[in-house]
Design a protein around this motif. Structure first.
Motif, PDB file in Angstrom:
ATOM      1  N   CYS A  33      29.021 -13.894 -10.357  1.00  0.00           N
ATOM      2  CA  CYS A  33      29.411 -14.918  -8.709  1.00  0.00           C
ATOM      3  C   CYS A  33      28.102 -15.759  -8.482  1.00  0.00           C
ATOM      4  CB  CYS A  33      28.536 -12.790  -7.654  1.00  0.00           C
ATOM      5  SG  CYS A  33      29.906 -11.880  -7.767  1.00  0.00           S
ATOM      6  N   ASP A  34      28.405 -16.438  -7.617  1.00  0.00           N
ATOM      7  CA  ASP A  34      27.947 -17.573  -7.556  1.00  0.00           C
ATOM      8  C   ASP A  34      26.651 -17.436  -6.251  1.00  0.00           C
ATOM      9  OD1 ASP A  34      26.792 -19.684  -7.378  1.00  0.00           O
ATOM     10  OD2 ASP A  34      28.678 -21.227  -6.564  1.00  0.00           O
ATOM     11  N   ASP A  35      26.083 -16.148  -6.707  1.00  0.00           N
ATOM     12  CA  ASP A  35      24.484 -16.255  -5.722  1.00  0.00           C
ATOM     13  C   ASP A  35      23.219 -16.064  -5.530  1.00  0.00           C
ATOM     14  OD1 ASP A  35      25.082 -13.593  -6.350  1.00  0.00           O
ATOM     15  OD2 ASP A  35      26.229 -12.677  -4.660  1.00  0.00           O
ATOM     16  N   GLY A  36      22.796 -16.588  -7.109  1.00  0.00           N
ATOM     17  CA  GLY A  36      21.644 -16.465  -7.022  1.00  0.00           C
ATOM     18  C   GLY A  36      20.925 -15.787  -8.129  1.00  0.00           C
ATOM     19  N   LEU A  37      21.931 -14.896  -8.515  1.00  0.00           N
ATOM     20  CA  LEU A  37      21.498 -14.401  -9.464  1.00  0.00           C
ATOM     21  C   LEU A  37      21.037 -15.144 -10.896  1.00  0.00           C
ATOM     22  CD1 LEU A  37      25.055 -12.183  -9.909  1.00  0.00           C
ATOM     23  CD2 LEU A  37      22.774 -11.434  -9.829  1.00  0.00           C
ATOM     24  N   VAL A  38      21.719 -16.199 -11.701  1.00  0.00           N
ATOM     25  CA  VAL A  38      21.563 -16.757 -12.782  1.00  0.00           C
ATOM     26  C   VAL A  38      21.065 -17.882 -11.538  1.00  0.00           C
ATOM     27  CG1 VAL A  38      21.872 -18.519 -14.064  1.00  0.00           C
ATOM     28  CG2 VAL A  38      23.547 -15.871 -14.239  1.00  0.00           C
ATOM     29  N   THR A  39      19.897 -18.413 -12.078  1.00  0.00           N
ATOM     30  CA  THR A  39      18.801 -19.871 -11.292  1.00  0.00           C
ATOM     31  C   THR A  39      19.088 -21.082 -12.279  1.00  0.00           C
ATOM     32  OG1 THR A  39      16.575 -19.730 -12.527  1.00  0.00           O
ATOM     33  CG2 THR A  39      17.911 -18.379 -10.449  1.00  0.00           C
TER      34      THR A  39
END
Length: 166
Positions: A113-119
């Protein structure tokens, strides 16, 4: 808890089980592999672990070890790191977090998901050559923070289903 079957007998795994198997090096990769498998199994239903095939653009050893422990796919020659699965249009931070699970003629494809899980900071520092001791220490913190973010979410809220690539 992630449950798979072997010869009809259920086997339960926790992320802590997989973490112990992998060791301390890449807890985020373990969490990614565990979350992706958990989502895939939720969509596929009960799976015989030695019949699941896995392809991923994610090359990390934590993810590989998670798949090996739960599905025995590495030693069973059913695990492939395929850089062509990457989605460069999602940017360098998210491109390689793609997993494809095949089981008895059914396929589940997932992307992070594209919501800040990986920075961006995590990816940039992880790729940096010749990190200083302070940078290594900071990277360890970033790994733990990412792991915590991944594991805090319910199944289905870390990875999202996408159209399966060929």
């Amino acid at each position: 808890m992630l449950t798979v079957f072997e010869n009809g007998m259920s086997i339960d795994f926790t992320v802590e089980d997989v973490d112990r198997y992998h060791g301390p090096g890449f807890p985020g990769g373990v969490a990614h592999g565990f979350c992706a498998m958990s989502h895939a199994v939720a969509l596929l239903g009960d799976v015989e672990r030695r019949r699941v095939r896995v392809r991923t653009a994610f090359p990390g050893p934590g993810g590989r070890d998670a798949v090996e422990m739960v599905l025995r796919a590495v030693t069973g020659d059913r695990f492939v790191v395929d850089p062509d699965l990457a989605k460069p249009e999602r940017g360098a931070t998210l491109a390689r977090y793609v997993w494809v699970f095949d089981y008895d003629g059914r396929t589940v494809a997932l992307q992070i998901c594209d919501d800040g899980l990986v920075t961006d900071e995590f990816i940039a520092l992880g790729k940096k050559a010749d990190r200083t001791e302070d940078e290594d220490a900071h990277l360890a913190v970033l790994k733990r923070e990412m792991t915590d973010r991944l594991l805090a979410r319910p199944v289905g809220e870390v990875y999202e289903e996408i159209h399966a690539p060929n």
